[in-house]
Design a protein around this motif. Sequence first.
Motif, PDB file in Angstrom:
ATOM      1  N   SER A 179      31.012  40.444  27.782  1.00 55.87           N
ATOM      2  CA  SER A 179      30.394  41.781  27.766  1.00 55.87           C
ATOM      3  C   SER A 179      31.465  42.858  27.747  1.00 55.87           C
ATOM      4  O   SER A 179      32.613  42.628  28.116  1.00 55.87           O
ATOM      5  CB  SER A 179      29.508  41.985  28.996  1.00 55.87           C
ATOM      6  N   PRO A 181      32.957  46.302  29.464  1.00 50.87           N
ATOM      7  CA  PRO A 181      32.939  46.680  30.895  1.00 50.87           C
ATOM      8  C   PRO A 181      31.978  47.838  31.135  1.00 50.87           C
ATOM      9  O   PRO A 181      32.380  48.954  31.403  1.00 50.87           O
ATOM     10  CB  PRO A 181      34.397  47.076  31.174  1.00 50.87           C
ATOM     11  N   SER A 222      36.515  46.398  38.553  1.00 57.14           N
ATOM     12  CA  SER A 222      37.461  47.449  38.906  1.00 57.14           C
ATOM     13  C   SER A 222      36.674  48.639  39.438  1.00 57.14           C
ATOM     14  O   SER A 222      35.451  48.666  39.334  1.00 57.14           O
ATOM     15  CB  SER A 222      38.300  47.864  37.688  1.00 57.14           C
ATOM     16  N   GLY A 232      40.095  51.305  35.625  1.00 59.66           N
ATOM     17  CA  GLY A 232      41.024  50.972  36.710  1.00 59.66           C
ATOM     18  C   GLY A 232      41.560  49.557  36.555  1.00 59.66           C
ATOM     19  O   GLY A 232      41.127  48.815  35.676  1.00 59.66           O
TER      20      GLY A 232
HETATM   21  P1  ADP Z   1      40.842  38.509  29.027  1.00 60.01           P
HETATM   22  O1  ADP Z   1      40.447  37.725  27.823  1.00 60.01           O
HETATM   23  O2  ADP Z   1      42.273  38.628  29.253  1.00 60.01           O
HETATM   24  O3  ADP Z   1      40.121  38.061  30.264  1.00 60.01           O
HETATM   25  P2  ADP Z   1      39.380  40.785  27.900  1.00 60.01           P
HETATM   26  O4  ADP Z   1      39.935  42.084  27.496  1.00 60.01           O
HETATM   27  O5  ADP Z   1      38.848  39.922  26.834  1.00 60.01           O
HETATM   28  O6  ADP Z   1      40.420  40.043  28.792  1.00 60.01           O
HETATM   29  O7  ADP Z   1      38.216  41.111  28.933  1.00 60.01           O
HETATM   30  C1  ADP Z   1      37.554  40.149  29.625  1.00 60.01           C
HETATM   31  C2  ADP Z   1      36.411  40.797  30.381  1.00 60.01           C
HETATM   32  O8  ADP Z   1      36.895  41.744  31.300  1.00 60.01           O
HETATM   33  C3  ADP Z   1      35.431  41.545  29.514  1.00 60.01           C
HETATM   34  O9  ADP Z   1      34.122  41.194  29.925  1.00 60.01           O
HETATM   35  C4  ADP Z   1      35.700  42.992  29.801  1.00 60.01           C
HETATM   36  O10 ADP Z   1      34.527  43.760  29.722  1.00 60.01           O
HETATM   37  C5  ADP Z   1      36.206  42.963  31.214  1.00 60.01           C
HETATM   38  N1  ADP Z   1      37.137  44.026  31.566  1.00 60.01           N
HETATM   39  C6  ADP Z   1      38.254  44.385  30.916  1.00 60.01           C
HETATM   40  N2  ADP Z   1      38.890  45.389  31.566  1.00 60.01           N
HETATM   41  C7  ADP Z   1      38.149  45.665  32.664  1.00 60.01           C
HETATM   42  C8  ADP Z   1      38.263  46.603  33.752  1.00 60.01           C
HETATM   43  N3  ADP Z   1      39.291  47.443  33.855  1.00 60.01           N
HETATM   44  N4  ADP Z   1      37.309  46.589  34.693  1.00 60.01           N
HETATM   45  C9  ADP Z   1      36.278  45.740  34.632  1.00 60.01           C
HETATM   46  N5  ADP Z   1      36.113  44.858  33.641  1.00 60.01           N
HETATM   47  C10 ADP Z   1      37.032  44.811  32.663  1.00 60.01           C
END
Ligand code: ADP
Length: 509
Positions: A179, A181, A222, A232
């Motif tokens: 999803s 964020p 966050s 954040g």
């Molecule tokens: P990764 O693959 O490294 O886990 P992604 O950018 O694909 O990172 O994001 C994974 C999940 O984290 C997604 O569901 C995204 O919405 C969520 N996400 C990314 N940044 C944040 C944030 N600062 N706070 C909360 N959720 C986040």
Amino acid sequence: MPAEYEAVIGLEVHAQLRTETKLFCGCLTRFGAPPNTQVCETCVGLPGALPVVNEHALHLAVRAGYALGCEVQRKSQFARKNYFYPDLAKGYQISQFDHPLNVGGFLDVALEGPEDKTGGSDVKPDGSAKPHRMQTRRIRINRIHVEEDAAKNIHGAEGRGVTLVDFNRAGVPLIEIVSEPELRSAEEAEAYLRNLREVLVFAGISDGNLEEGSFRCDANVSVRPAGTTKLGTRVELKNINSFRFVRQAIQFEVARQIAQRTAGAEVVQETRTWNERDATTRSMRGKEEAHDYRYFPDPDLPWVAFSTEELDRQRALVPELPQAKRARFVGEFGLTPYDAKVLTAHPGLAHYFDSCMTELRQRLGEVQSKKLGKSLANLMQSELAPKVEYAGSGAEVPLGPAEVAEILIMVEEATISKTMAKKLTLRAIETGLSPKALAEREGFIQVRDEGAIVDLVRQILADNPQQVAQVREGKTKVIGFFVGQTMKAMGGKADPALVQKILRKELSS
Ligand code: ADP
Ligand code: MG
Ligand code: ZN
């Protein structure tokens, strides 16, 4: 939560696809088999064993894309995600990275207030809005990719203080639904998961079984000052396998981060795990220990390619989804939102409701049949629901739609009373006989012979002069007493409306 901060949550959900066999080999995916009995060279990762993709798994993943409003890609690619762990014998997981199968998409999340059983329209008879109506919020989906599950480490196995690895799960097909964020509270995150699970189960894509681990989630959490847009620093919560734990873990984590920031400290980017026993999250690894997966296209697998015709075929296999079903049950058949929710709690139950409505439509026509929707909903909830057996996406109801239609039509035609309909339903289940034949044979038919009822009513009035006097003094409630007496004397077989009519006439003469 103090007003100065708002929570920001993004979820990564892993759902096992409902296939007989694994993603890259022919091994079975059945849950609960003895350890390491559903394995082969490919899924235990022996060098030189080659993967062959399971087309059905891809088709289910395509349907997931359509069910969730994604742009399904005609070409996508498998990539190797490299890391070391005992449950990953190959040293890499086959996943998708730069070119996932589904991109974009959304889920309309229904957020409920306290239950509103009065149902029907959104306004009260006096024109004011009803409180606590269902709201929906659209949460965007970033992508849905296909990957294989890892094996399962069983810690402290056999009481020997060792860890054993069960490869039955290795290579089971998964989709990961990522999803944006955009979730703003633990409650919203829970509602998102419930809605998502429901869509996948209704569309036959996943069995959504949380206890068996076929539906699991990582939550990224966050906080930021309310009203700002910059994200954040996030913490990733792993290891959550129930709706309640998701809510509790996020609540705990949001509070922890706010306390941290209020105290002037930074939130550290890390992976934390939910600890059930003391209801807290605990650090697993920090950013320094974060993996560098070194993704690259898997040289053993060709691009996944779909023709437009194939994609159209899969799109057409996505059935009506639960939210649309509920709206139709309310709009078309006059069910309350509460009824609609109960009847869509399981796809098999919803399907049964539709089958009964089809029966009724064939016998009574479009307009007449719709009027019986509410009676059907009532009968299903009171008499039938407790007797239903669920298996996968199907439901075994011990009475066929044709029999149910027969019963409802007898009530509609006032051949039997509503009370009798319930008894008749139970008898029909017990005996397996046709309700119509049973009704005649066992005397369920309503007495509509006015003369017989009049005689009985006169007798009862004569036997209860005190109560008659009360009615004549204006205590009209006492009429209920006489209705009860008459119905009792007739073994419940009189039409209560007719009894009322006769009583009023006799009492006013
Ligand atoms: P990764 O693959 O490294 O886990 P992604 O950018 O694909 O990172 O994001 C994974 C999940 O984290 C997604 O569901 C995204 O919405 C969520 N996400 C990314 N940044 C944040 C944030 N600062 N706070 C909360 N959720 C986040
Ligand atoms: Mg992640
Ligand atoms: Zn295998």
